[in-house]
Design an enzyme around this catalytic site. Sequence first.
Site, PDB file in Angstrom:
ATOM      1  N   ASP A 155      -7.556  -4.905  -4.379  1.00 15.41           N
ATOM      2  CA  ASP A 155      -7.054  -4.972  -3.302  1.00 15.41           C
ATOM      3  C   ASP A 155      -7.517  -6.623  -3.106  1.00 15.41           C
ATOM      4  O   ASP A 155      -7.756  -7.359  -1.814  1.00 15.41           O
ATOM      5  CB  ASP A 155      -7.354  -4.512  -1.626  1.00 15.41           C
ATOM      6  CG  ASP A 155      -6.588  -5.413  -1.328  1.00 15.41           C
ATOM      7  OD1 ASP A 155      -5.090  -5.195  -1.119  1.00 15.41           O
ATOM      8  OD2 ASP A 155      -6.298  -4.818   0.081  1.00 15.41           O
ATOM      9  N   ASN A 173      -0.833  -7.157  -3.522  1.00 16.52           N
ATOM     10  CA  ASN A 173      -1.427  -6.575  -4.748  1.00 16.52           C
ATOM     11  C   ASN A 173      -0.443  -5.631  -5.009  1.00 16.52           C
ATOM     12  O   ASN A 173       0.579  -5.642  -4.933  1.00 16.52           O
ATOM     13  CB  ASN A 173      -2.870  -5.346  -4.006  1.00 16.52           C
ATOM     14  CG  ASN A 173      -2.237  -4.810  -2.492  1.00 16.52           C
ATOM     15  OD1 ASN A 173      -2.066  -5.480  -2.089  1.00 16.52           O
ATOM     16  ND2 ASN A 173      -2.102  -3.809  -3.003  1.00 16.52           N
ATOM     17  N   GLU A 195       0.702  -1.253  -0.031  1.00 15.80           N
ATOM     18  CA  GLU A 195       0.162  -0.152   0.660  1.00 15.80           C
ATOM     19  C   GLU A 195       0.717   1.032  -0.035  1.00 15.80           C
ATOM     20  O   GLU A 195      -0.019   2.417  -0.133  1.00 15.80           O
ATOM     21  CB  GLU A 195      -0.909  -0.747   1.251  1.00 15.80           C
ATOM     22  CG  GLU A 195      -1.886  -0.406   1.158  1.00 15.80           C
ATOM     23  CD  GLU A 195      -2.469  -2.067   0.865  1.00 15.80           C
ATOM     24  OE1 GLU A 195      -3.234  -2.633   0.069  1.00 15.80           O
ATOM     25  OE2 GLU A 195      -0.992  -2.824   2.009  1.00 15.80           O
TER      26      GLU A 195
END
Length: 603
Positions: free
Chosen positions: A317, A275, A191
Amino acid sequence: MAPFLLAVLGTVGWAQESNGNADDLVEMQQDPAQWIMPAKNYASTRYSELDQINAENVDELELAWTFSVGVDRGQEAAPIVVGDTMYVVGPHPNNLFALDTTDGTLKWTYSPPTAPAAIGVACCDVVNRGAAYADGKVFFNTLDNHTVAVDAETGKEVWHTKLGEITKGETMTMAPLVVKDVVLVGNSGGELGVRGWITALDIDTGKVAWRAYHTGPDEDVLIGEGFDPYYDWMEGEDLGVVTWPPGRWQTGGGTTWGWISYDPELDLIYYGSGNPGPWNANQRPGDNLWTTTIFARDPDTGLAAWAYQTSPHDLWDHDGVNELILLDAEIDGEMRRLAIRPGRTGYMYVLDRTNGQVLSAEEYDRVTAYLGVNLETGRIIPNPEKEPLPGRVVEDICPAPPGAKDWQPSAWSPRTELLYVPHQHLCATMKMSEVGYIAGTPFLGATVDMYAANGDDYRGEYMAWDPIEQEKVWAIQENFPVWSGTLATAGDIAVYGTMDRWLKIVDARSGDLLYKFRAPSGIIGQPTTYMGSDGRQYIAILSGVGGWAGAVAVAELDPQVRNGALGFVGAMQDLPAYTKGGSTLLVFALPEDVAGPAAVEVE
């Protein structure tokens, strides 16, 4: 699909040539008295052959002893047991404790010099998922990107190796896996635009043996001439570059912070990458290989044997770090070597682990983001009605980030032939926006609000899944996401914890509740079981809410800001009314007069 018949890797014998340390570990993981790695065995079954605690007597279970790790944050680690010693890792600053298995007496503590700055970089709490044992040493990762080896007897450091940079947003939260003479670890931080990798370290020295990235050219991803994916759309040169816009792969995510399995006969490790970054998929057109990908690799060289991308051009995600349970089964009259993955996409994947072919992918929670998985091509089918175009608010995305199931591991019982899956039951509303990359800061481009799927009055579920019929056998609905791991035993019990402070033990065949205990904090830990030197079977689990789902209860977040914790606050606004942070290891056993004689002996 014809009936599953059989062999559970790691709990049956292996016919293999001498493989050094791997032989020792295969033998040790088959010992029901011990629990030497978080997944119990290389097949990641989290199944114990102990049956002293069983469905008939578990209602007499008692709290035997407790221990505090001293940090009231998310407690996700699995307590491991070697001989008469338990090893437990706490959240940052990642102290390692050695405890007597029968009464919790502290034998020693190892305190690594972890950097406080790592706290401000961690995406989703300062958790640690546990340690692993091999060759007289205990191995674990620290949040500030070090892998450490500690002498299991004395607690003295043997070596430590720095593997990443917190200034770039890298952290490490996963539990290592030791295979033969290497310690396998991966990084976190997808992230934050971190470029993901898996690394092998020499078990004796800590020196890097090999590193495979999950974006970039083939030489970085360790894809060579022997790479043979089952589906032709994953064939081609440097797909980790050309399936991205120019330069985007360098901040493309694909971190590995979940679970690794190993097949000693095929001599392959299996794991998934995370992801892609950013979440705003409009900024990264293409399949974005090799993110959200299951890999099979040679543990000696790191070279990929095959790969399968579960979510090309991932929109939600729905990454690939979840566990892979390795089983052998008969399908359509043919014995197949399988890897089963409860996917974040909401589909239960059954793959042939020799080549990566998807044999089935059935829905196990509500799915609106996709229209199924094409078994001929292997590609998941996106739902065009949910396309997250710039500026568009997309509602009822199911499953929500981070999928129908996150890191919390499942368990498989060869007695019941059922898979026990703790997972969430959430959908989301999302809006994408343009985002720029700044090292060490969030790289998302998405605003998320999560809520219970279907407007239901439950947000989590603990289910038993039948891989024969590809359907739920029973399910227990829970108020909050079931964020703990689980455990199955030969006593026909299954164990899990809830975020509203309950340890629960259910009948593995029926799902009937047999025992519950009110913990001091919500439970997101991993239960393990072992035989103490006193002849009693114990069940151990850490209590301490936190993690991404529990951040609102421990991280001083405003519960009125629904998009906090990457959107999880919206789904968990009421959690602080049920629990606060905690740091307690809970260990249970039957009373001595109920336990009876020991079924196994501990050396």
